[in-house]
Structure formats: structure tokens, C-alpha cells
Write a protein that holds these residues in place. Structure first.
Motif, PDB file in Angstrom:
ATOM      1  N   GLU A  69       0.852  -1.201   0.000  1.00 46.58           N
ATOM      2  CA  GLU A  69       0.000   0.000   0.000  1.00 46.58           C
ATOM      3  C   GLU A  69       0.884   1.246   0.000  1.00 46.58           C
ATOM      4  O   GLU A  69       1.784   1.374   0.816  1.00 46.58           O
ATOM      5  CB  GLU A  69      -0.932  -0.011   1.229  1.00 46.58           C
ATOM      6  N   ILE A  79     -21.079   5.506   4.374  1.00 50.69           N
ATOM      7  CA  ILE A  79     -22.209   4.621   4.692  1.00 50.69           C
ATOM      8  C   ILE A  79     -21.953   3.269   4.026  1.00 50.69           C
ATOM      9  O   ILE A  79     -21.549   3.207   2.865  1.00 50.69           O
ATOM     10  CB  ILE A  79     -23.546   5.195   4.143  1.00 50.69           C
ATOM     11  N   TYR A 115     -26.138   8.663  -6.941  1.00 49.59           N
ATOM     12  CA  TYR A 115     -25.001   8.884  -6.059  1.00 49.59           C
ATOM     13  C   TYR A 115     -23.656   8.646  -6.761  1.00 49.59           C
ATOM     14  O   TYR A 115     -23.384   7.562  -7.273  1.00 49.59           O
ATOM     15  CB  TYR A 115     -25.151   7.910  -4.889  1.00 49.59           C
TER      16      TYR A 115
HETATM   17  C1  LIG Z   1     -15.584  10.750  -1.099  1.00 51.09           C
HETATM   18  C2  LIG Z   1     -16.077   9.347  -1.298  1.00 51.09           C
HETATM   19  C3  LIG Z   1     -17.296   8.962  -0.754  1.00 51.09           C
HETATM   20  C4  LIG Z   1     -17.774   7.676  -0.953  1.00 51.09           C
HETATM   21  N1  LIG Z   1     -18.906   7.270  -0.302  1.00 51.09           N
HETATM   22  C5  LIG Z   1     -19.265   5.955  -0.340  1.00 51.09           C
HETATM   23  C6  LIG Z   1     -20.248   5.443   0.543  1.00 51.09           C
HETATM   24  O1  LIG Z   1     -20.760   6.166   1.408  1.00 51.09           O
HETATM   25  N2  LIG Z   1     -20.583   4.139   0.440  1.00 51.09           N
HETATM   26  C7  LIG Z   1     -19.990   3.308  -0.481  1.00 51.09           C
HETATM   27  O2  LIG Z   1     -20.339   2.119  -0.541  1.00 51.09           O
HETATM   28  N3  LIG Z   1     -19.017   3.761  -1.294  1.00 51.09           N
HETATM   29  C8  LIG Z   1     -18.628   5.043  -1.231  1.00 51.09           C
HETATM   30  N4  LIG Z   1     -17.582   5.509  -1.988  1.00 51.09           N
HETATM   31  C9  LIG Z   1     -16.999   4.629  -3.007  1.00 51.09           C
HETATM   32  C10 LIG Z   1     -16.088   3.574  -2.411  1.00 51.09           C
HETATM   33  O3  LIG Z   1     -15.423   4.073  -1.286  1.00 51.09           O
HETATM   34  C11 LIG Z   1     -15.055   3.106  -3.429  1.00 51.09           C
HETATM   35  O4  LIG Z   1     -15.663   2.814  -4.658  1.00 51.09           O
HETATM   36  C12 LIG Z   1     -14.340   1.854  -2.915  1.00 51.09           C
HETATM   37  O5  LIG Z   1     -13.897   2.060  -1.592  1.00 51.09           O
HETATM   38  C13 LIG Z   1     -13.178   1.482  -3.796  1.00 51.09           C
HETATM   39  O6  LIG Z   1     -12.504   0.428  -3.168  1.00 51.09           O
HETATM   40  P1  LIG Z   1     -11.268  -0.290  -3.806  1.00 51.09           P
HETATM   41  O7  LIG Z   1     -10.707  -1.205  -2.777  1.00 51.09           O
HETATM   42  O8  LIG Z   1     -11.630  -0.910  -5.099  1.00 51.09           O
HETATM   43  O9  LIG Z   1     -10.238   0.858  -4.161  1.00 51.09           O
HETATM   44  P2  LIG Z   1      -9.527   2.036  -3.233  1.00 51.09           P
HETATM   45  O10 LIG Z   1     -10.294   2.147  -1.993  1.00 51.09           O
HETATM   46  O11 LIG Z   1      -9.420   3.157  -4.142  1.00 51.09           O
HETATM   47  O12 LIG Z   1      -8.146   1.376  -2.904  1.00 51.09           O
HETATM   48  C14 LIG Z   1      -7.077   1.339  -3.820  1.00 51.09           C
HETATM   49  C15 LIG Z   1      -5.800   1.352  -3.023  1.00 51.09           C
HETATM   50  O13 LIG Z   1      -4.698   1.182  -3.908  1.00 51.09           O
HETATM   51  C16 LIG Z   1      -3.632   2.011  -3.442  1.00 51.09           C
HETATM   52  N5  LIG Z   1      -2.703   2.202  -4.535  1.00 51.09           N
HETATM   53  C17 LIG Z   1      -2.929   2.819  -5.720  1.00 51.09           C
HETATM   54  N6  LIG Z   1      -1.797   2.813  -6.469  1.00 51.09           N
HETATM   55  C18 LIG Z   1      -0.854   2.169  -5.750  1.00 51.09           C
HETATM   56  C19 LIG Z   1       0.527   1.872  -5.976  1.00 51.09           C
HETATM   57  N7  LIG Z   1       1.157   2.235  -7.104  1.00 51.09           N
HETATM   58  N8  LIG Z   1       1.218   1.201  -5.014  1.00 51.09           N
HETATM   59  C20 LIG Z   1       0.596   0.824  -3.867  1.00 51.09           C
HETATM   60  N9  LIG Z   1      -0.693   1.111  -3.587  1.00 51.09           N
HETATM   61  C21 LIG Z   1      -1.416   1.769  -4.527  1.00 51.09           C
HETATM   62  C22 LIG Z   1      -4.362   3.275  -3.019  1.00 51.09           C
HETATM   63  O14 LIG Z   1      -3.560   4.076  -2.163  1.00 51.09           O
HETATM   64  C23 LIG Z   1      -5.575   2.687  -2.311  1.00 51.09           C
HETATM   65  O15 LIG Z   1      -5.319   2.441  -0.962  1.00 51.09           O
HETATM   66  C24 LIG Z   1     -17.043   6.764  -1.758  1.00 51.09           C
HETATM   67  C25 LIG Z   1     -15.792   7.141  -2.251  1.00 51.09           C
HETATM   68  C26 LIG Z   1     -15.293   8.407  -2.025  1.00 51.09           C
HETATM   69  C27 LIG Z   1     -13.943   8.793  -2.540  1.00 51.09           C
END
Ligand SMILES: Cc1cc2nc3c(=O)[nH]c(=O)nc-3n(C[C@H](O)[C@H](O)[C@H](O)COP(=O)(O)OP(=O)(O)OC[C@H]3O[C@@H](n4cnc5c(N)ncnc54)[C@H](O)[C@@H]3O)c2cc1C
Length: 539
Positions: free
Chosen positions: A36, A62, A209
């Protein structure tokens, strides 16, 4: 340059999907390393300190669609995950002082709707039953790869059979309804079915949303079905939950589950490059030059970051590269988090309202308002009048702040990543001020109660959380970017044109939101492929 040890699998990114994938891989006996870039795990599912002693769900806030299967398989409750249902699930205060809650109990909701329109309350029962039934057809697709467009022969037939089985029993009129939900607009659907602007606005409040498009854009009706996919521990359709300890408790529980299955997690470790030789992954190269070897890499980073930044263009077919470049991102959201010295006092809130009722409200007065807001944002301007979704999490969770302090997080719908004039660094506080102004129209005590404020523009979401162009879903949730089109047509089964490289984050099917589904599905795809390779090698 130092070469460290070799793992069976490396997961780039400790977002909730990366951790989910890692936990399943670890559980299957693969030596798995998660890397990470940030100093903390969680990606967009985190709890962070925004003022001394005060913690907030800085990004997602949420939990609605976290897959019950993931919660159960990874025993997240035993790792401290606790959710309390939001009740009301949502609530809209109107400029005339009316506050309309969407209670989770149907009878209670109907009595609320009846106060506004008897006819609409009757329509609600018919439409809600219909929507819930349609959502059930889509539900199974959540935890399995979509059919592959290019599959032929036996695989092609198997895909057809699988899809056919899911829709067994569907009637002609349900097919027609499904098509109109997939392609139609939310605004037209609501105008067609409901007479009261307030009831229409209640539906609007959570159904477009985070995505591009005003409520009258085609494809915007899809959210109605999406939000009825069951979530939470008890598989409730339309579940919305507050997570005790903030959203970070989900990723802390996932990390604990992964570690229990032997997974190693390193933070402050950014991957600079994925090492590809002869069309196959060999490992990763970290920003400090360290090489770590693995034959399987899962990227939790979004598709643009993964394929345009971490992989050299020559390793990818040109058409794939072009398709990834075309994925629509461009914001369109922001987040403003507050520490308050007193709870927001919302105009029109009943005197006897419970703490749970006082814990959420969405400021969007009408469909027309929302449509105009999107129109302004799509041309690169920051709307004067913003759509703001507020959650006062500390009302239901006393672990977030000391007594006398309140945590309010505000999601701002429709701001552009690309500004027509100026930069987000110049406009950050202007956005914060407009959010405060909007809230003050409904809760006049808020401006004077602000102790701390954190404004996260789309640019901040990109810089801090690694979201390309600040897109919260790793790519817009539009029909042309969903199902077998996600992340790009022909590559919806988590694999990529590079052997051994998989996508496991929200950019893959079924998309964004805190669901754990892409991580779950990608891990199972990896395990299936490894079994196939193993069978091939021993045959
Ligand atoms: C402001 C906001 C509000 C939201 N509200 C909601 C909500 O209320 N409810 C809901 O269900 N969803 C919500 N979402 C959407 C949801 O949070 C995301 O779609 C989801 O968390 C994405 O998860 P993920 O694990 O796929 O990716 P991410 O959570 O984006 O994780 C990707 C990870 O990869 C890491 N990474 C990237 N590149 C590299 C690299 N080169 N080397 C090492 N690490 C790297 C990043 O740092 C990050 O930690 C919201 C998102 C945001 C931003």
C-alpha cells in the motif's frame, strides 16, 4: 537495487477490495503480499483523525452493499466489524421546513408518504415490489464474473447457460421493465409514476449517487435497482448502515482476516512499476527500486493507474491501451468533513427525533435543482448551489469524538475534476464555504459551531487516495462501463492482456462502492486459473 523474496501473489493496494482478494488468496494457501502506497491501509474505506481526538470516515461514509458472503466467509464480525442500520435510511429536509424521512419499516414509511400524497403512497407499494423483484434477478451477477463477449465454443455456451439460468422465470413485461431501468432516466421514471415533487426528491436523494449525469440523463434510473441489491450481514434489500468506528473498521477487520490467513501487509510502500517480460508478469518494482517477484499480481489501483502508469505501453495491445484511456473518470464529487462544537439543528426536525434520525439528511430540494447542478459542473464550473449529503456519524457512534464534539461528513455531488478556470488548489476553500452556506440554509447553527474543516476536492481525492481524476468508483458507473464492458469490453473477467496480471478493485465488475465484490471475484478467478495451469502442467 535489491531483490527481495518471492511470493505466490502480490496485491497492489490495500483498499477494501485488495484486502478482500488477499484474504481469500491467503485462505487458499497462497503466500500473499499486499503493498500500500499510503501510510495507512483502507483506500477509500478509512477512518482518519481530522482534528486532535476526532475521527471521521473521510471518504466513504455509509455501508450499504458490503456483500454478506464476504462478511461471513472472512468472519468480519469476529474481527470487530459492527454495523447499525441507518433508520431512517435517508432523509430530505425541504426549504419549506418539511423533513421527510425514509423509514426502513415499510408501514412507517407509507404513513410518512401518505401525509404528502395518498396516491403516491399507493404507487410506492406497487413500484417498490416491482423494483425489488427486478433487483433480485441482477443480484447473483454481483459475485460472479460477467459473461465474456469474445468467448466461443464450450465457454460461450456455458456463459449463455449461466445468464439464462439467472433469468429463469422472467416475464416479457419484466424484461421490458429491466431494459427501461437500464437505459431510462430516473427523472422520467419518477415523473411517470409519482405526482409529488417531494416524494420524487426522496428517491433522487440516493439514486444517482457518485455518478455522472443529472436525473434526466439516460441510464440514471439504474441506481434504483443497484441500491436494492441486498447488503449487510443480514442480506437486507436496500440496507444502509453506519459502521461503528467509521468505515475504517471494515478495512481493519479485512486486514485482520487477511493476516490471520497468513497475508503480509506493508504500508508506505508504493509500487512504481509492474515487471512484465515475454507477456507475463514477473513481479513489481517499488519506488525505492526494490524488486519483489511473483507470478500473479492483482492491482487494486484503478484501471487507468494500473495500465497507463504502472505498465509500459509496449506491454499492452494498442486497442486495449486506447480503451483504457477512454474510461470516463472526471470527478464528479467532493467531500467536506467537519468537527462541530454542537450538533446541527435542522429546521423542521421533530423535537422528539431520535439520535439516529438526527444523524443524516440530504440537501437537494428537487430534480430540477439536481439537473441544473450537473449542467453547471459538466462545463467545468463549481455550482453556486450544491447538492450536499450530510451524515452526523457521532450521533450514533460515540467512539469518533470526545464529549462535546460532533463529526459531520458531507458528500458533495457534482463538481468537475477539470475546472474551466483556476485550479482546485485555488478553489478548495471556496468549495468548503459553499458547502457551509448550503448547510446554513437548513441548519443555521452550523457555521458558528465549526471547530475543524477538511475539504477534499476531486484533486485531493486523486492525490491522497490515488483515485485517477478523483473518480470515487474507479470509472463512472454508466451502462457503457458496466458488466461485460467493465473495465473495457473483452476484459471483464478480472484478467488483462498480460498473463498473470489481474484487476481486483472497483474498476472491475461489478464496480464501485464498498462491496468487496470485485476483490472476491478476482481472487476466485486467480484461483481457478491457477488450478487450470496446475492441471495443464500435471497432464
Ligand atoms: C468521497 C467518497 C465517498 C464515498 N462514499 C461511499 C459510501 O458512502 N458508500 C460506499 O459504498 N461507497 C462510497 N464511496 C466509493 C467507495 O469508497 C469506493 O468505490 C471503494 O472504496 C473502492 O474500493 P477499492 O478497494 O476498489 O479501491 P480504493 O479504496 O481506491 O483502494 C485502492 C488502493 O490502492 C492504493 N494504490 C494505488 N496505487 C498504488 C501503488 N502504485 N502502489 C501501492 N498502492 C497503490 C491506493 O492508495 C488505495 O489504498 C465513496 C468514495 C469516495 C472517494
Amino acid at each position: 537495487m535489491s531483490v527481495a523474496s518471492k511470493y505466490d501473489a502480490i496485491v497492489i493496494g490495500a483498499g477494501h477490495n485488495g484486502l478482500t482478494a488477499a484474504a481469500y488468496l491467503g485462505g487458499a494457501g497462497l503466500s500473499t503480499l499486499v503493498l500500500e502506497r499510503r501510510e495507512i491501509i483502507g483506500g477509500c474505506c478509512v477512518t482518519e483523525e481530522i482534528a486532535p481526538g476526532c475521527r471521521a470516515s473521510t471518504t466513504s461514509y455509509i455501508a450499504s452493499m458490503l456483500r454478506p458472503e464476504v462478511i461471513r466467509d472472512l468472519e468480519l464480525a469476529s474481527h470487530g466489524l459492527r454495523m447499525v442500520p441507518c433508520d431512517p435510511a435517508l432523509q430530505v429536509p425541504f426549504p419549506d421546513g418539511d423533513v421527510v424521512p425514509w423509514w426502513t419499516d415499510r408501514a412507517r414509511l407509507l404513513s410518512e408518504l401518505r401525509k404528502i400524497s395518498v396516491k403516491d403512497s399507493e404507487t410506492f407499494v406497487r413500484v417498490d415490489d416491482q423494483l425489488k423483484k427486478l433487483a433480485r434477478y441482477l443480484q447473483p451477477f454481483f459475485l460472479e464474473p460477467p459473461p465474456e463477449l469474445a468467448a466461443d465454443g464450450l465457454q460461450g455456451w456455458w456463459n449463455l447457460l449461466r445468464v439464462g439460468k439467472r433469468f429463469r422465470g422472467i416475464t416479457n413485461s419484466e424484461i421490458a421493465q429491466l431494459v427501461s431501468f437500464l437505459t431510462g432516466s430516473l427523472g422520467e421514471f419518477l415523473d411517470h409514476n409519482y405526482e409529488s415533487e417531494k416524494i420524487k426528491t426522496l428517491f433522487l436523494a440516493n439514486n444517482v449517487y457518485g455518478k455522472h449525469g443529472g436525473p434526466y440523463d439516460s441510464g440514471s434510473a439504474l441506481g434504483l435497482l443497484f441500491h436494492l441489491l441486498s447488503g449487510g450481514e443480514h442480506e437486507l434489500q436496500g440496507f444502509y448502515g453506519h459502521v461503528i468506528g467509521g468505515m475504517g473498521s471494515i478495512t481493519q477487520a479485512l486486514a485482520a482476516a487477511a493476516r490471520r490467513r497468513g497475508v503480509e501487509i506493508r504500508t508506505s510502500t508504493a509500487v512504481a512499476r509492474i515487471d512484465v517480460r515475454d507477456g507475463r508478469v514477473r513481479g513489481v518494482v517499488l519506488e525505492d527500486g526494490t524488486e519483489i517477484a511473483a507470478n500473479t499480481i492483482l492491482s487494486n489501483a484503478d484501471p487507468k493507474r494500473t495500465f497507463l502508469c504502472l505498465v509500459e505501453p509496449k506491454s499492452l495491445p494498442e486497442d486495449f491501451h486506447r480503451a483504457v484511456e477512454s474510461i470516463r473518470m472526471n470527478g464528479p464529487c467532493a467531500k467536506v468533513n467537519f468537527v462541530l462544537a454542537e450538533e446541527p439543528r435542522l429546521n423542521g426536525m421533530p423535537r422528539n427525533a431520535s439520535a439516529a434520525q438526527r444523524s443524516l439528511f440530504t440537501l437537494v430540494p428537487s430534480l430540477e435543482f439536481a439537473e441544473r447542478c450537473y449542467d453547471i459542473a459538466k462545463f467545468g464550473d463549481i455550482p453556486q448551489q450544491l447538492w450536499v449529503d450530510c451524515v452526523v456519524a457521532s450521533n450514533v457512534d460515540d467512539t469518533l469524538a470526545p464529549k462535546g464534539r460532533h463529526i459531520m461528513t458531507c458528500f458533495v455531488q457534482y463538481v468537475p475534476y477539470f475546472l474551466r478556470s483556476g485550479t482546485w488548489d485555488e478553489n478548495r476553500e471556496l468549495l468548503g464555504d459553499r458547502v457551509v452556506k448550503k448547510i446554513a440554509e437548513y441548519a443555521p447553527n452550523v457555521p458558528h459551531a465549526i471547530v475543524a474543516r477538511q475539504v477534499l476536492t476531486p484533486l485531493d481525492l486523486e492525490r491522497t487516495y490515488g483515485l485517477t481524476e478523483g473518480n470515487i468508483f474507479h470509472g463512472d458507473l454508466a451502462l457503457e462501463q458496466l458488466f461485460f464492458m467493465r473495465p473495457v469490453p473483452g476484459w471483464s473477467q478480472y484478467r488483462s492482456p498480460i498473463a498473470g496480471l489481474y484487476l481486483c478493485g472497483a474498476g472491475a465488475h461489478p464496480g464501485g462502492g464498498v462491496t468487496g465484490a470485485p476483490g472476491h471475484n478476482a481472487a476466485f478467478q486467480v484461483l481457478r486459473d491457477l488450478r487450470r495451469r496446475h492441471r495443464g502442467a500435471t497432464a
